[in-house]
Design a protein around this motif. Structure first.
Motif, PDB file in Angstrom:
ATOM      1  N   ILE A   1      53.962  55.826  44.249  1.00 34.91           N
ATOM      2  CA  ILE A   1      54.314  54.089  44.506  1.00 34.91           C
ATOM      3  C   ILE A   1      52.649  53.418  44.490  1.00 34.91           C
ATOM      4  O   ILE A   1      51.831  54.373  45.342  1.00 34.91           O
ATOM      5  CB  ILE A   1      55.252  54.220  45.720  1.00 34.91           C
ATOM      6  N   VAL A   2      52.698  52.446  43.807  1.00 35.61           N
ATOM      7  CA  VAL A   2      51.483  51.354  44.273  1.00 35.61           C
ATOM      8  C   VAL A   2      52.349  50.312  45.125  1.00 35.61           C
ATOM      9  O   VAL A   2      53.894  49.985  45.106  1.00 35.61           O
ATOM     10  CB  VAL A   2      50.281  50.997  43.475  1.00 35.61           C
ATOM     11  N   SER A   3      51.239  50.048  46.472  1.00 34.01           N
ATOM     12  CA  SER A   3      52.251  48.631  47.252  1.00 34.01           C
ATOM     13  C   SER A   3      50.950  47.855  47.276  1.00 34.01           C
ATOM     14  O   SER A   3      50.098  48.333  47.464  1.00 34.01           O
ATOM     15  CB  SER A   3      52.601  49.690  49.076  1.00 34.01           C
ATOM     16  N   GLU A   4      51.009  46.524  47.812  1.00 30.75           N
ATOM     17  CA  GLU A   4      50.107  45.735  47.640  1.00 30.75           C
ATOM     18  C   GLU A   4      50.712  44.336  48.229  1.00 30.75           C
ATOM     19  O   GLU A   4      51.917  44.222  47.854  1.00 30.75           O
ATOM     20  CB  GLU A   4      49.254  45.456  46.010  1.00 30.75           C
ATOM     21  N   ASN A   5      49.950  44.177  48.851  1.00 27.21           N
ATOM     22  CA  ASN A   5      50.012  41.977  49.820  1.00 27.21           C
ATOM     23  C   ASN A   5      49.232  41.503  49.588  1.00 27.21           C
ATOM     24  O   ASN A   5      49.061  40.745  50.506  1.00 27.21           O
ATOM     25  CB  ASN A   5      50.824  42.308  50.512  1.00 27.21           C
ATOM     26  N   PHE A   6      48.014  41.405  48.131  1.00 29.18           N
ATOM     27  CA  PHE A   6      47.379  40.558  48.169  1.00 29.18           C
ATOM     28  C   PHE A   6      48.170  39.679  47.780  1.00 29.18           C
ATOM     29  O   PHE A   6      49.298  39.496  47.212  1.00 29.18           O
ATOM     30  CB  PHE A   6      45.977  40.682  47.072  1.00 29.18           C
ATOM     31  N   LYS A   7      47.341  37.924  47.878  1.00 33.26           N
ATOM     32  CA  LYS A   7      47.544  36.608  46.809  1.00 33.26           C
ATOM     33  C   LYS A   7      48.012  36.784  45.739  1.00 33.26           C
ATOM     34  O   LYS A   7      47.556  37.563  44.825  1.00 33.26           O
ATOM     35  CB  LYS A   7      46.763  35.498  46.774  1.00 33.26           C
ATOM     36  N   PRO A   8      49.170  36.370  44.898  1.00 37.36           N
ATOM     37  CA  PRO A   8      49.458  36.539  43.592  1.00 37.36           C
ATOM     38  C   PRO A   8      48.424  35.799  42.834  1.00 37.36           C
ATOM     39  O   PRO A   8      47.052  35.162  42.522  1.00 37.36           O
ATOM     40  CB  PRO A   8      50.684  34.873  43.312  1.00 37.36           C
ATOM     41  N   GLY A   9      48.251  37.132  41.209  1.00 42.81           N
ATOM     42  CA  GLY A   9      46.759  37.115  41.131  1.00 42.81           C
ATOM     43  C   GLY A   9      45.778  38.103  40.945  1.00 42.81           C
ATOM     44  O   GLY A   9      44.833  38.077  40.175  1.00 42.81           O
ATOM     45  N   THR A  10      45.392  38.110  41.770  1.00 43.95           N
ATOM     46  CA  THR A  10      44.765  38.887  42.427  1.00 43.95           C
ATOM     47  C   THR A  10      44.644  40.397  42.333  1.00 43.95           C
ATOM     48  O   THR A  10      43.806  41.213  41.675  1.00 43.95           O
ATOM     49  CB  THR A  10      44.547  38.930  44.214  1.00 43.95           C
ATOM     50  N   MET A  11      45.456  41.970  42.065  1.00 44.19           N
ATOM     51  CA  MET A  11      45.836  42.384  41.809  1.00 44.19           C
ATOM     52  C   MET A  11      45.443  42.505  40.136  1.00 44.19           C
ATOM     53  O   MET A  11      44.938  43.445  39.468  1.00 44.19           O
ATOM     54  CB  MET A  11      46.699  42.817  42.076  1.00 44.19           C
ATOM     55  N   LYS A  12      46.227  41.403  39.750  1.00 39.59           N
ATOM     56  CA  LYS A  12      45.877  41.455  38.206  1.00 39.59           C
ATOM     57  C   LYS A  12      44.121  41.036  37.562  1.00 39.59           C
ATOM     58  O   LYS A  12      43.879  41.460  36.427  1.00 39.59           O
ATOM     59  CB  LYS A  12      46.257  39.951  36.979  1.00 39.59           C
ATOM     60  N   LYS A  13      43.778  40.423  38.223  1.00 41.22           N
ATOM     61  CA  LYS A  13      41.953  40.571  38.228  1.00 41.22           C
ATOM     62  C   LYS A  13      41.014  41.386  38.041  1.00 41.22           C
ATOM     63  O   LYS A  13      39.969  41.770  37.977  1.00 41.22           O
ATOM     64  CB  LYS A  13      41.516  39.610  39.099  1.00 41.22           C
ATOM     65  N   LEU A  14      41.953  42.557  38.760  1.00 44.36           N
ATOM     66  CA  LEU A  14      41.560  43.681  39.179  1.00 44.36           C
ATOM     67  C   LEU A  14      41.767  44.560  38.419  1.00 44.36           C
ATOM     68  O   LEU A  14      41.245  46.025  38.084  1.00 44.36           O
ATOM     69  CB  LEU A  14      41.723  44.749  40.223  1.00 44.36           C
ATOM     70  N   GLY A  15      42.895  44.499  37.616  1.00 44.74           N
ATOM     71  CA  GLY A  15      43.006  45.194  36.431  1.00 44.74           C
ATOM     72  C   GLY A  15      44.470  46.442  37.327  1.00 44.74           C
ATOM     73  O   GLY A  15      44.127  47.290  36.542  1.00 44.74           O
ATOM     74  N   LEU A  16      44.786  45.639  38.078  1.00 45.41           N
ATOM     75  CA  LEU A  16      45.583  46.460  39.081  1.00 45.41           C
ATOM     76  C   LEU A  16      46.922  46.543  39.313  1.00 45.41           C
ATOM     77  O   LEU A  16      48.234  46.393  40.073  1.00 45.41           O
ATOM     78  CB  LEU A  16      44.927  47.010  40.068  1.00 45.41           C
ATOM     79  N   ASP A  17      47.554  45.203  38.128  1.00 49.45           N
ATOM     80  CA  ASP A  17      48.876  44.748  38.631  1.00 49.45           C
ATOM     81  C   ASP A  17      49.557  46.070  37.657  1.00 49.45           C
ATOM     82  O   ASP A  17      49.470  46.809  36.844  1.00 49.45           O
ATOM     83  CB  ASP A  17      49.062  43.336  37.872  1.00 49.45           C
ATOM     84  N   TYR A  18      51.251  45.119  38.009  1.00 50.76           N
ATOM     85  CA  TYR A  18      51.743  45.695  37.378  1.00 50.76           C
ATOM     86  C   TYR A  18      52.198  46.039  35.742  1.00 50.76           C
ATOM     87  O   TYR A  18      52.244  47.802  35.020  1.00 50.76           O
ATOM     88  CB  TYR A  18      52.943  45.489  38.345  1.00 50.76           C
ATOM     89  N   GLU A  19      51.986  45.367  35.084  1.00 55.69           N
ATOM     90  CA  GLU A  19      52.086  44.846  34.202  1.00 55.69           C
ATOM     91  C   GLU A  19      51.021  45.810  33.228  1.00 55.69           C
ATOM     92  O   GLU A  19      51.213  46.735  32.019  1.00 55.69           O
ATOM     93  CB  GLU A  19      51.804  43.756  33.103  1.00 55.69           C
ATOM     94  N   THR A  20      49.358  45.631  33.851  1.00 53.52           N
ATOM     95  CA  THR A  20      49.163  47.164  33.366  1.00 53.52           C
ATOM     96  C   THR A  20      49.024  48.055  33.478  1.00 53.52           C
ATOM     97  O   THR A  20      48.337  49.021  32.805  1.00 53.52           O
ATOM     98  CB  THR A  20      47.183  46.768  33.899  1.00 53.52           C
ATOM     99  N   LEU A  21      49.231  48.585  34.710  1.00 56.79           N
ATOM    100  CA  LEU A  21      49.282  49.900  35.554  1.00 56.79           C
ATOM    101  C   LEU A  21      50.151  50.584  34.526  1.00 56.79           C
ATOM    102  O   LEU A  21      50.398  51.768  34.377  1.00 56.79           O
ATOM    103  CB  LEU A  21      49.404  49.853  36.259  1.00 56.79           C
ATOM    104  N   SER A  22      51.862  49.722  34.413  1.00 60.33           N
ATOM    105  CA  SER A  22      52.978  50.432  33.804  1.00 60.33           C
ATOM    106  C   SER A  22      52.694  51.294  32.114  1.00 60.33           C
ATOM    107  O   SER A  22      53.510  51.856  32.393  1.00 60.33           O
ATOM    108  CB  SER A  22      53.921  49.698  33.752  1.00 60.33           C
ATOM    109  N   LYS A  23      51.249  50.838  31.750  1.00 62.33           N
ATOM    110  CA  LYS A  23      51.165  51.042  30.889  1.00 62.33           C
ATOM    111  C   LYS A  23      50.764  51.979  30.745  1.00 62.33           C
ATOM    112  O   LYS A  23      51.618  52.949  29.317  1.00 62.33           O
ATOM    113  CB  LYS A  23      50.362  49.688  29.734  1.00 62.33           C
ATOM    114  N   LEU A  24      49.317  52.222  31.676  1.00 60.92           N
ATOM    115  CA  LEU A  24      49.446  54.258  31.383  1.00 60.92           C
ATOM    116  C   LEU A  24      50.310  54.449  32.327  1.00 60.92           C
ATOM    117  O   LEU A  24      50.021  55.980  32.134  1.00 60.92           O
ATOM    118  CB  LEU A  24      47.953  53.505  32.826  1.00 60.92           C
TER     119      LEU A  24
END
Length: 396
Positions: free
Chosen positions: A91-114
């Motif tokens: 499990i990964v859990s986050e509560n940053f502002k929308p878009g923050t994790m995507k900028k880091l490449g740590l969003d669900y779309e990116t990580l779920s591919k891995l």
């Protein structure tokens, strides 16, 4: 729990990128239930560690049973270390502002591919929709979601006296993660779980919405509402003390009247049923208040307890540390505060097999478990030293 009877989420690894209350609450519950929860903090530590006033207890309250690693996610080396940890996570859990994790490449779309088995819990102000660009706080959603209106007096909206949406939003994030784990057992695939402050708040005020749907009449704020029960109020009694007293059924009304010598009111046909008494509150309640005014709160409490009637002292939060029930049942446990001194903290409000999930790990110091976690995901000592040298990690 013992090795023969482990906690239910033992063996589940959670990597959380959270701060304040909502996200940490999700991790706290999973950690209390046995998961290994790794808190990824900035190099200087979670800002929650340094809050004053009403926020000064946030960190020790919501971060027990967790490990800490400090990483600078603005540096590629820090992101790489985070990705190595995530590769080992359920499990990964986050509560940053929308878009923050995507900028880091740590969003669900990116990580779920891995890792298609990954469960990703996202805690936000709003679920996706017209409001999702807004910055939300507990107070914001209480105001826009009807809770502040219902809590305060008419014309004086008032936030609830604790972070109800942050805490419950984190709870629903944890429930979603638990559901996703069960679903993964069946499908082999993870999913994204989303929890949000606004929707949580609306869930809390659903009863008032549905009162309108059922009756066509808008719910009044709680201080001026027409209660469903006739005796259900705070009484000011001897020496100015206050106590909450209730009699919410015809049986309880009869017991109440007999206990306090109010046989005449019990026999009054205008007060025969609960609904009759609700309609009579305007003249009935002053009589009851006057009748009880010379008794002490302790005396009233004793009579109510003896007769199994609902009552409650008006208690301040700081008085709960000495509550005999909480202390006798193990509901409070020693916890390390931000400055290192020990206090007592409430545990999760449920039992498993008769036991409250306890504190296995004190709230971590900044980066306390960093080196051991980095070694576990394949970093050598020279590589850890190199991470330190470029400021991508700190702590121990």
């Amino acid at each position: 729990m013992s090795e023969a009877n482990p906690l239910p989420y033992a063996g589940i690894r959670v990597v959380e990128f959270t701060h304040m209350v909502m996200g940490p609450t999700c991790g706290l519950l999973l950690a209390d239930l046995g998961a290994e929860v790794i808190k990824v903090e900035p190099i200087e530590g979670d800002n929650t560690r340094r809050l004053l006033g009403s926020g000064s207890g946030f960190f020790p309250t919501f971060n027990r049973n967790k490990k800490s690693i400090a990483l600078d996610l603005k540096k590629p080396e820090g992101v790489e270390a985070a990705l190595r940890l995530i590769a080992t996570a359920d499990i990964v859990s986050e509560n940053f502002k929308p878009g923050t994790m995507k900028k880091l490449g740590l969003d669900y779309e990116t990580l779920s591919k891995l890792n298609p088995r990954l469960i990703y819990v996202s805690h936000k102000g709003f679920l996706p929709g017209p409001y999702d660009h807004r910055t939300a706080l507990d107070e914001v959603v209480q105001m826009m979601g009807g809770l502040a209106y219902m809590t305060g007096r008419s014309g004086d909206p008032l936030r609830a006296g604790t972070s109800v949406n942050d805490i419950m939003g984190g709870m629903f994030g944890a429930i979603g993660a638990m559901a996703a784990l069960r679903q993964r057992d069946a499908t082999g695939k993870g999913c994204e779980v989303q929890a949000a402050l606004f929707e949580n708040n609306v869930f809390l005020v659903a009863q008032h919405m549905m009162q309108f749907a059922a009756t066509g009449k808008a719910a009044d704020p709680m201080p001026s509402r027409i209660s469903a029960w006739a005796v259900y109020d705070v009484f000011t009694v001897k020496d100015g003390e206050q106590i909450f007293l209730a009699a919410v059924s015809d049986k309880q009304w009869a017991i109440f009247c007999k206990a306090f010598g109010l046989e005449d009111m019990l026999a009054d046909p205008r007060l025969k049923t609960n609904n009759d008494r609700v309609r009579a509150r305007e003249w009935m309640m002053p009589i009851l208040r006057s009748h009880l005014a010379d008794r002490s709160a302790a005396e009233l409490a004793a009579v109510f307890e003896q007769n199994e009637l609902p009552f409650a002292p008006i208690t301040k939060p700081e008085e709960l540390f000495d509550d005999p029930h909480l202390n006798a049942t193990g509901g409070l446990a020693p916890v390390r505060m931000n400055d290192g001194h020990m206090a007592k903290v409430p545990l999760a409000p449920f039992t498993l097999g008769g036991q409250r999930p306890g504190i296995r790990l004190q709230p971590p110091r900044i980066g306390e478990h960093g080196d051991e976690l980095l070694r576990e995901v394949g970093y050598s000592e020279p590589e850890i030293a190199a991470l330190r040298a470029v400021g991508a990690t700190s702590g121990g």
